[in-house]
Design a protein around this motif. Structure first.
Motif, mmCIF file in Angstrom:
data_model
loop_
_atom_site.group_PDB
_atom_site.id
_atom_site.type_symbol
_atom_site.label_atom_id
_atom_site.label_comp_id
_atom_site.label_asym_id
_atom_site.label_seq_id
_atom_site.Cartn_x
_atom_site.Cartn_y
_atom_site.Cartn_z
ATOM 1 N N LEU A 162 13.837 18.513 -24.734
ATOM 2 C CA LEU A 162 14.389 17.812 -23.577
ATOM 3 C C LEU A 162 15.421 18.665 -22.843
ATOM 4 C CD1 LEU A 162 14.734 14.174 -24.949
ATOM 5 C CD2 LEU A 162 12.941 15.105 -23.471
ATOM 6 N N ASN A 163 16.173 19.476 -23.566
ATOM 7 C CA ASN A 163 17.114 20.396 -22.917
ATOM 8 C C ASN A 163 16.383 21.432 -22.072
ATOM 9 O OD1 ASN A 163 19.612 19.341 -23.670
ATOM 10 N ND2 ASN A 163 19.592 20.397 -25.644
ATOM 11 N N ILE A 165 13.529 20.900 -20.592
ATOM 12 C CA ILE A 165 12.970 20.188 -19.449
ATOM 13 C C ILE A 165 14.024 19.961 -18.362
ATOM 14 C CG2 ILE A 165 11.973 17.956 -18.753
ATOM 15 C CD1 ILE A 165 10.460 17.988 -21.435
ATOM 16 N N LYS A 166 15.283 19.913 -18.740
ATOM 17 C CA LYS A 166 16.354 19.738 -17.749
ATOM 18 C C LYS A 166 16.360 20.858 -16.708
ATOM 19 C CE LYS A 166 19.495 17.212 -20.826
ATOM 20 N NZ LYS A 166 20.756 17.283 -21.619
ATOM 21 N N ASP A 167 15.851 22.024 -17.080
ATOM 22 C CA ASP A 167 15.821 23.166 -16.151
ATOM 23 C C ASP A 167 14.528 23.236 -15.355
ATOM 24 O OD1 ASP A 167 18.298 24.042 -17.121
ATOM 25 O OD2 ASP A 167 17.353 25.232 -18.707
ATOM 26 N N GLN A 182 9.549 10.301 -25.376
ATOM 27 C CA GLN A 182 10.146 9.103 -24.803
ATOM 28 C C GLN A 182 10.381 8.066 -25.891
ATOM 29 O OE1 GLN A 182 7.504 8.153 -21.402
ATOM 30 N NE2 GLN A 182 9.219 8.776 -20.125
ATOM 31 N N PHE A 195 10.074 9.637 -16.319
ATOM 32 C CA PHE A 195 10.328 11.016 -16.720
ATOM 33 C C PHE A 195 10.637 11.871 -15.499
ATOM 34 C CE2 PHE A 195 9.781 14.689 -19.454
ATOM 35 C CZ PHE A 195 10.078 14.175 -20.709
ATOM 36 N N GLN A 198 14.124 10.867 -14.177
ATOM 37 C CA GLN A 198 15.183 11.170 -15.135
ATOM 38 C C GLN A 198 15.544 12.643 -15.125
ATOM 39 O OE1 GLN A 198 14.298 9.954 -19.146
ATOM 40 N NE2 GLN A 198 16.231 10.695 -19.964
ATOM 41 N N TYR A 199 14.527 13.512 -14.976
ATOM 42 C CA TYR A 199 14.763 14.953 -15.034
ATOM 43 C C TYR A 199 14.654 15.622 -13.661
ATOM 44 C CZ TYR A 199 14.794 14.279 -20.004
ATOM 45 O OH TYR A 199 15.131 13.843 -21.276
ATOM 46 N N ASN A 200 14.591 14.818 -12.601
ATOM 47 C CA ASN A 200 14.592 15.336 -11.234
ATOM 48 C C ASN A 200 13.504 16.395 -11.038
ATOM 49 O OD1 ASN A 200 15.535 15.467 -8.569
ATOM 50 N ND2 ASN A 200 16.930 17.163 -9.045
ATOM 51 N N LEU A 201 12.299 16.078 -11.475
ATOM 52 C CA LEU A 201 11.176 17.004 -11.425
ATOM 53 C C LEU A 201 10.481 16.954 -10.071
ATOM 54 C CD1 LEU A 201 9.597 16.074 -14.878
ATOM 55 C CD2 LEU A 201 10.915 18.149 -14.385
#
Length: 291
Positions: A162-163, A165-167, A182, A195, A198-201
C-alpha cells in the motif's frame, strides 16, 4: 511508434516448468520484452548473476535489440530462478530468496531520462537494496508511475504494498490481490472506485482470469473486456504481463482507455496459447502491430 521512454524496473529470472523446460521470465522482464517488440525502446533495470543463465539473458536481449545499459551483473548472487507448477490450469510459483535482482544498485541510473512511464512490480521490492534503489528512482522520476501488483507468498506484506501504491498513477491487480489489499469487499466496481479515490490514481485495472478484465479511470470511465474463445490454452503464465505491456503502450501513445483494454485482452489471450511468458519470434507480434 515510440513516444516518451518506458522505464521498467524489477526482476528477470528463469521459469522452470515440470517438464524440464525453462523460459525467461519475471513480470518486468516480460513487459520490457513485449514493449520492445511493439516498437518501443524500454530501459530495463535489473541484475543478473555471474552464471550461464545470466549470460543467456544478456544474449537474448541483445538479439531482441534491447538496451542492455542498465542490466547489471553482479559477482555473488545468482540469476533469478522460479519453479512453476500448474494446478487446475493456474500457475503456482516457488520463488527462491536472495537472487541477483534483489541487489539492483543505484549506481549508473541517475542519468536516465526520468520522464515518460516508470513501471515496476512488487516482488523486487522484497529486499532493502532493490527497494531503496526504486525509492531513489521514483524521487528522480517526473512522469507517470505504473505499478503491476504481484503478491507472491511469502514475499509481500500489505502495508509495504500500500505504501508503494501511494506513489502510483496507475495500478494493475488481479481480483484476489484487490481483495487482499482491501479490508471490506463490496461489489468489484465499488471497490475499484474506493481504491482509485483513496490513492488519487489516474486509473486502476483489475484482471479476472478467464472472465477478462475491468478498468476505471479518474474521469469515471468504466470498461469491461472478455477473452477470446479461439485460443487453445497451453498455460496462463505471463498473460497478465502481456496485458500490462499493451496498457503501457496505450498510455505512452495516448490511446483511449477502452481501445487499450480491448487490445490488451486480445494480446493476453494470444499469449495463453504459448508456453511461458515470452516469445522470441517477431512474427507472433505482427498481427498486433496493425491495430
Amino acid at each position: 511508434m515510440e513516444n516518451n521512454p518506458i522505464i521498467v524496473f524489477g526482476e528477470v529470472l528463469f521459469d522452470h516448468f515440470p517438464n524440464g523446460e525453462r523460459v525467461m521470465g519475471g513480470a518486468p522482464f516480460n513487459v520490457a520484452w513485449h514493449t520492445q517488440a511493439f516498437g518501443q525502446t524500454p530501459l530495463f533495470i535489473s541484475r543478473v548473476g555471474p552464471d550461464a543463465t545470466g549470460s543467456l539473458i544478456r544474449a537474448a536481449m541483445r538479439l531482441w535489440g534491447m538496451n542492455l545499459d542498465f542490466l547489471q551483473q553482479g559477482s555473488i548472487y545468482q540469476t533469478g530462478r522460479v519453479q512453476v507448477t500448474i494446478e487446475c490450469g493456474e500457475p503456482s510459483y516457488s520463488i527462491l530468496p536472495d537472487q541477483a535482482y534483489d541487489h539492483i544498485q543505484m549506481q549508473g541510473l541517475a542519468g536516465i531520462k526520468h520522464t515518460g512511464i516508470l513501471y515496476h512490480g512488487t516482488l523486487a521490492t522484497r529486499s532493502p537494496v532493490s527497494r531503496n534503489t526504486l525509492i531513489s528512482l521514483k524521487k528522480l522520476h517526473q512522469g507517470r508511475i505504473f505499478i503491476d501488483v504481484n503478491l507472491r507468498q511469502p514475499w509481500w506484506n500489505k502495508s509495504d504494498v500500500l505504501n508503494l501504491i501511494k506513489d502510483a498513477d496507475w495500478i494493475k491487480v488481479n481480483l484476489r490481490e484487490l481483495q487482499a489489499l482491501q479490508d471490506n469487499m463490496a461489489d468489484i466496481q465499488t471497490n475499484m472506485e474506493k481504491f482509485l479515490f483513496q490513492y488519487n490514481l489516474e486509473g486502476i485495472i483489475v484482471t479476472c482470469a478467464e472472465k477478462g478484465a475491468l478498468a476505471l479511470n479518474k474521469a469515471g470511465e468504466f470498461f469491461s473486456v472478455v477473452p477470446t474463445t479461439s485460443v487453445d490454452v497451453i498455460d496462463t503464465v505471463g498473460a497478465g504481463d502481456a496485458f500490462s505491456a499493451i496498457l503501457l503502450l496505450g498510455l505512452n501513445l495516448g490511446w483511449p482507455l477502452g481501445q487499450t483494454m480491448e487490445r490488451a485482452q486480445a494480446f493476453a489471450s494470444a499469449m495463453t496459447g504459448q508456453r511461458g511468458a515470452t516469445v522470441n519470434d517477431l512474427n507472433f507480434y505482427k498481427p498486433f502491430l496493425t491495430f
